[in-house]
Write a protein that holds these residues in place. Structure first.
Motif, PDB file in Angstrom:
ATOM      1  N   ILE A  93      41.751  29.151  43.142  1.00 52.92           N
ATOM      2  CA  ILE A  93      41.415  30.369  42.414  1.00 52.92           C
ATOM      3  C   ILE A  93      42.696  31.089  41.997  1.00 52.92           C
ATOM      4  O   ILE A  93      43.629  31.205  42.789  1.00 52.92           O
ATOM      5  CB  ILE A  93      40.579  31.344  43.279  1.00 52.92           C
ATOM      6  CG1 ILE A  93      39.452  30.616  43.998  1.00 52.92           C
ATOM      7  CG2 ILE A  93      40.021  32.480  42.438  1.00 52.92           C
ATOM      8  CD1 ILE A  93      38.729  31.482  45.001  1.00 52.92           C
ATOM      9  N   TYR A 104      42.722  43.772  41.250  1.00 49.27           N
ATOM     10  CA  TYR A 104      43.081  42.388  40.969  1.00 49.27           C
ATOM     11  C   TYR A 104      41.834  41.659  40.471  1.00 49.27           C
ATOM     12  O   TYR A 104      40.788  41.706  41.107  1.00 49.27           O
ATOM     13  CB  TYR A 104      43.619  41.712  42.232  1.00 49.27           C
ATOM     14  CG  TYR A 104      44.931  42.286  42.723  1.00 49.27           C
ATOM     15  CD1 TYR A 104      44.969  43.504  43.387  1.00 49.27           C
ATOM     16  CD2 TYR A 104      46.127  41.606  42.533  1.00 49.27           C
ATOM     17  CE1 TYR A 104      46.162  44.038  43.839  1.00 49.27           C
ATOM     18  CE2 TYR A 104      47.319  42.127  42.992  1.00 49.27           C
ATOM     19  CZ  TYR A 104      47.334  43.341  43.646  1.00 49.27           C
ATOM     20  OH  TYR A 104      48.523  43.853  44.089  1.00 49.27           O
ATOM     21  N   THR A 105      41.968  40.962  39.354  1.00 49.56           N
ATOM     22  CA  THR A 105      40.856  40.209  38.788  1.00 49.56           C
ATOM     23  C   THR A 105      41.042  38.742  39.101  1.00 49.56           C
ATOM     24  O   THR A 105      42.145  38.206  38.954  1.00 49.56           O
ATOM     25  CB  THR A 105      40.796  40.415  37.277  1.00 49.56           C
ATOM     26  OG1 THR A 105      40.618  41.803  37.009  1.00 49.56           O
ATOM     27  CG2 THR A 105      39.626  39.648  36.681  1.00 49.56           C
ATOM     28  N   PHE A 106      39.955  38.090  39.497  1.00 55.15           N
ATOM     29  CA  PHE A 106      40.009  36.687  39.867  1.00 55.15           C
ATOM     30  C   PHE A 106      39.351  35.810  38.812  1.00 55.15           C
ATOM     31  O   PHE A 106      38.378  36.210  38.163  1.00 55.15           O
ATOM     32  CB  PHE A 106      39.311  36.462  41.206  1.00 55.15           C
ATOM     33  CG  PHE A 106      40.113  36.947  42.382  1.00 55.15           C
ATOM     34  CD1 PHE A 106      40.123  38.288  42.714  1.00 55.15           C
ATOM     35  CD2 PHE A 106      40.861  36.063  43.144  1.00 55.15           C
ATOM     36  CE1 PHE A 106      40.874  38.746  43.788  1.00 55.15           C
ATOM     37  CE2 PHE A 106      41.618  36.509  44.210  1.00 55.15           C
ATOM     38  CZ  PHE A 106      41.619  37.856  44.532  1.00 55.15           C
ATOM     39  N   GLY A 107      39.888  34.596  38.672  1.00 52.69           N
ATOM     40  CA  GLY A 107      39.215  33.593  37.873  1.00 52.69           C
ATOM     41  C   GLY A 107      37.976  33.116  38.613  1.00 52.69           C
ATOM     42  O   GLY A 107      37.752  33.480  39.776  1.00 52.69           O
ATOM     43  N   SER A 108      37.186  32.305  37.958  1.00 54.00           N
ATOM     44  CA  SER A 108      35.931  31.833  38.552  1.00 54.00           C
ATOM     45  C   SER A 108      36.133  30.639  39.472  1.00 54.00           C
ATOM     46  O   SER A 108      35.186  30.171  40.093  1.00 54.00           O
ATOM     47  CB  SER A 108      34.922  31.490  37.455  1.00 54.00           C
ATOM     48  OG  SER A 108      35.493  30.574  36.547  1.00 54.00           O
ATOM     49  N   GLY A 109      37.366  30.158  39.565  1.00 58.61           N
ATOM     50  CA  GLY A 109      37.672  29.100  40.518  1.00 58.61           C
ATOM     51  C   GLY A 109      37.508  27.701  39.953  1.00 58.61           C
ATOM     52  O   GLY A 109      36.766  27.473  38.985  1.00 58.61           O
TER      53      GLY A 109
END
Lengths: 115, 111
Positions: A93, A104-109
């Motif tokens: 991720i 903090y924004t995360f990608g979808s993995g």
């Protein structure tokens, strides 16, 4: 809000091959991108921090020659798992921070399976 | 790498019940964040806390930044089935600094 687009969502590769994972910030400039690895039923563990235009900083125990990180632009960071082995199978991720909105924004993995 | 101590590890509750989970650290953080992660997805931010003692709500969720800056808690009121998932706390020492994650709390809600 800030969006980080991560691709592919799933990938299966053979042992010994390389896999590239991309993360793009869609509506903000990602000066810094964080790369995490998450094994089943475990928490996220930071692997490395990439800064646009400079070398990535790797956490202790993470092989920099195996996990190649490129952050050539303010909107794109890539992680390449080289010479993959079954023990590299994991959920990878990425994350970045839109400083204008905080958080903090995360990608979808990316679910990587090495066979 | 370092992880924050998060408890409980898992919870099984009935719909409508309130939930409380907490996170503790041996070191000080300047920012505490709470995330929810669904299976096969990346974490989604629920609440961000930036000041010691701060109490912040987001709908049925309430979180507090401990005054020692070494702990935080998250409460969910009147749980519903879609609250099912894994909740993670995370701490940061500053802007654009790396996040340290808690060990996670797995929440199951029964009807």
């Amino acid at each position: 809000g800030a969006v980080v687009s991560q691709h592919p969502s799933r990938v299966i590769c053979k042992s010994g091959t390389s896999v590239k994972i991309e993360c793009r910030s869609l509506d903000f400039q990602a000066t810094t991108m964080f790369w995490y690895r998450q094994f089943p039923k475990q928490s996220l563990m930071l692997m490395a921090t990439s800064n646009e235009g400079s070398k990535a900083t790797y956490e202790q125990g993470v092989e920099k020659d195996k996990f190649l990180i490129n952050h050539a632009s303010l909107t794109l960071s890539t992680l390449t798992v080289t010479s993959a082995h079954p023990e590299d199978s994991s959920f990878y991720i990425c994350s970045s921070q839109d400083r204008g909105h905080g958080g903090y924004t995360f990608g979808s993995g990316t679910r990587l399976t090495v066979v | 790498g370092q992880q924050l101590n998060q408890s409980p590890q898992s919870m099984f509750i009935q719909e409508g019940e309130d939930v409380s989970m907490n996170c503790t650290s041996s070191s000080i953080f300047n920012t505490w964040l709470w995330y929810k992660q669904d299976p096969g997805e990346g974490p989604v931010l629920l609440i961000a806390l930036y000041k010691a003692g701060e109490l912040t709500s987001n709908g049925r969720l309430t979180a507090q930044f401990g005054i020692t800056r070494k702990d935080s808690f998250l409460n969910i009121s009147a749980s519903i089935p879609s609250d099912v998932g894994i909740y993670f706390c995370a701490g940061s020492t500053g802007t654009a600094s790396k996040l340290t994650f808690g060990t996670g709390t797995r929440l199951q809600v029964t009807l």
